[in-house]
Design an enzyme around this catalytic site. Structure first.
Site, PDB file in Angstrom:
ATOM      1  N   ASP A 176       4.763 -45.644  31.072  1.00 25.91           N
ATOM      2  CA  ASP A 176       5.960 -44.960  31.542  1.00 25.91           C
ATOM      3  C   ASP A 176       6.990 -45.965  32.034  1.00 25.91           C
ATOM      4  O   ASP A 176       8.186 -45.884  31.719  1.00 25.91           O
ATOM      5  CB  ASP A 176       5.566 -43.993  32.666  1.00 25.91           C
ATOM      6  CG  ASP A 176       6.641 -42.970  32.977  1.00 25.91           C
ATOM      7  OD1 ASP A 176       7.463 -42.668  32.095  1.00 25.91           O
ATOM      8  OD2 ASP A 176       6.639 -42.466  34.107  1.00 25.91           O
ATOM      9  N   HIS A 259      11.631 -40.964  26.174  1.00 26.19           N
ATOM     10  CA  HIS A 259      11.208 -39.762  26.900  1.00 26.19           C
ATOM     11  C   HIS A 259      11.514 -38.479  26.117  1.00 26.19           C
ATOM     12  O   HIS A 259      10.771 -37.499  26.232  1.00 26.19           O
ATOM     13  CB  HIS A 259      11.849 -39.727  28.287  1.00 26.19           C
ATOM     14  CG  HIS A 259      11.048 -40.456  29.317  1.00 26.19           C
ATOM     15  ND1 HIS A 259      11.069 -41.837  29.433  1.00 26.19           N
ATOM     16  CD2 HIS A 259      10.170 -40.016  30.251  1.00 26.19           C
ATOM     17  CE1 HIS A 259      10.262 -42.202  30.414  1.00 26.19           C
ATOM     18  NE2 HIS A 259       9.699 -41.123  30.922  1.00 26.19           N
ATOM     19  N   HIS A 262       8.585 -38.207  23.918  1.00 26.34           N
ATOM     20  CA  HIS A 262       7.426 -37.732  24.695  1.00 26.34           C
ATOM     21  C   HIS A 262       7.476 -36.225  24.862  1.00 26.34           C
ATOM     22  O   HIS A 262       6.490 -35.519  24.631  1.00 26.34           O
ATOM     23  CB  HIS A 262       7.392 -38.374  26.088  1.00 26.34           C
ATOM     24  CG  HIS A 262       6.566 -37.580  27.060  1.00 26.34           C
ATOM     25  ND1 HIS A 262       7.092 -36.526  27.787  1.00 26.34           N
ATOM     26  CD2 HIS A 262       5.249 -37.640  27.380  1.00 26.34           C
ATOM     27  CE1 HIS A 262       6.127 -35.982  28.515  1.00 26.34           C
ATOM     28  NE2 HIS A 262       5.008 -36.649  28.284  1.00 26.34           N
ATOM     29  N   HIS A 276       1.043 -38.634  30.378  1.00 29.36           N
ATOM     30  CA  HIS A 276       2.493 -38.783  30.200  1.00 29.36           C
ATOM     31  C   HIS A 276       2.863 -40.194  29.727  1.00 29.36           C
ATOM     32  O   HIS A 276       3.558 -40.366  28.722  1.00 29.36           O
ATOM     33  CB  HIS A 276       3.189 -38.478  31.531  1.00 29.36           C
ATOM     34  CG  HIS A 276       4.651 -38.752  31.551  1.00 29.36           C
ATOM     35  ND1 HIS A 276       5.591 -37.851  31.084  1.00 29.36           N
ATOM     36  CD2 HIS A 276       5.362 -39.832  31.990  1.00 29.36           C
ATOM     37  CE1 HIS A 276       6.797 -38.362  31.238  1.00 29.36           C
ATOM     38  NE2 HIS A 276       6.694 -39.558  31.779  1.00 29.36           N
TER      39      HIS A 276
END
Length: 367
Positions: A176, A259, A262, A276
């Site tokens: 992340d 993101h 994702h 995540h």
């Protein structure tokens, strides 16, 4: 947008950030700086079983009122509303656990008009410091971002607990956090509006760069230490990078392709068992393909991911057999007007994303 708006820059942060060993033992003391009628404590189920006595000890010993409830497992509208309805007279919310527990706690505090203390039990994402909750459906698919009017009043990092968490959580945090700098660069190039409602500051870009540099320098060493449940100087640095630096960096610099990809990947059931940061890591590699980044960046990213144990192929996020139609669906969702793909400094189509998702796996065989 007016000329004034185009010059608006914002940097935001939590009210306080505390990182120390055994910080959970002082939770009641920290709560009393914000409230007195009672703390509504939302705790991850595993953490509640493992650390129950430590969580409540300072409240019990000081006769500080509290109500402890167990998180239901998904940061969904239903879960948030359930806790808001149960707040009663409690005048502050405390979230203890992983990213979804913390995002739920932030949302509950927002709708319940209470201050919030966030206490992560792993350095697995940059969610703790942000004024944002990521809301999913009850089934685990990405639903929407919930922007909040302020950051948490306090973030408490207990390095003793965090260093004893499964190493996979720390590795996910590396994935992340690694995206932070490269998404920040994309947003700076496109002059994007960040999560704060303004443009990035030089300070935010500098924090994102420091985050990247600490990850490269200390990430592998931190993973080695946490595999043994140890908290070394490298672990201390990575906890700060994964949480504070990445949190300030992404929120005040902006999110882009990594993101958005994702979020879209959650539509494929095979990805649901992956964390995540693991999916963000693959989103970063896909962003690199979209950007046609220099060979040095590709070598660094693929090499770093392999060294610490992050995914570099579709198989490693559970979708080895994804069809072209599956990847196009991911592309369509990633390019939704409600996500952050539009912060890229060039137009990206669903077809571009589908091709890049497949290509990133093939590039792994080269680097």
């Amino acid at each position: 947008m007016s000329k004034k708006d185009t010059l608006k820059k914002i940097l935001c942060s939590p009210g306080s950030y505390i990182q120390e060993p055994n910080a959970i033992n002082e939770l009641a003391d920290q709560y009393r700086t914000l409230g007195s009628k009672g703390a509504y404590i939302i705790v991850d189920p595993f953490i509640e079983k493992t650390y129950h006595d430590q969580i409540v000890s300072s409240f019990e010993s000081s006769n500080t009122p509290y109500q402890l409830v167990v998180f239901g497992g998904e940061c969904s509208d239903n879960e948030i509303n359930k806790h808001v309805a149960a707040l009663g007279e409690n005048d502050a919310v405390i979230g203890i656990g992983g990213g979804k527990t913390l995002d739920t706690s932030k949302a509950v505090a927002h709708f319940g008009k209470r201050p919030v203390i966030i206490s992560p039990t792993a350095a697995s994402s940059d969610a703790p410091c942000s004024r944002l909750s990521v809301v999913y459906t009850d089934g685990g698919e990405f639903d929407h971002y919930l922007p909040l009017p302020k950051n948490p009043d306090m973030v408490i990092m207990d390095t003793t607990i965090i260093s004893k968490a499964p190493v996979r959580f720390l590795i996910s945090g590396l994935g992340d956090a690694y995206a932070t700098y490269f998404e920040a660069l994309a947003c700076k190039q496109s002059n994007a509006i960040t999560m704060t409602g303004g443009h990035s500051t030089n300070a935010a870009i500098a924090l994102a760069k420091l985050c990247h540099d600490l990850l490269i320098a200390d990430g592998p060493k931190a993973v080695a230490a946490v595999r043994q449940g140890l908290c070394s100087p490298a672990v201390e640095n990575v906890i700060e990078a994964n949480t504070l630096l990445s949190g300030l960096g992404f929120e005040s610099s902006g999110l882009a392709a990594a993101h958005a990809i994702h979020d879209a990947l959650t539509v494929l059931p095979g990805t649901h068992k992956y964390l995540h940061g693991e999916k963000v890591a693959y989103g970063t590699l896909t962003q690199f393909v979209l950007e046609d980044r220099p060979e040095a960046d590709l070598r660094e990213a693929y090499g770093f991911f392999r060294k610490v144990g992050l995914p570099t192929t579709l198989a490693e996020i559970g979708v080895e057999d994804a069809s072209d139609e599956d990847l196009l669906k991911v592309g369509e969702l990633a390019c939704s007007k409600d996500d952050t793909m539009s912060n890229m400094p060039f137009e990206v189509t669903p077809e571009d994303v589908a091709i890049a998702l497949r290509t990133a796996t093939e590039v792994a065989s080269v680097y």
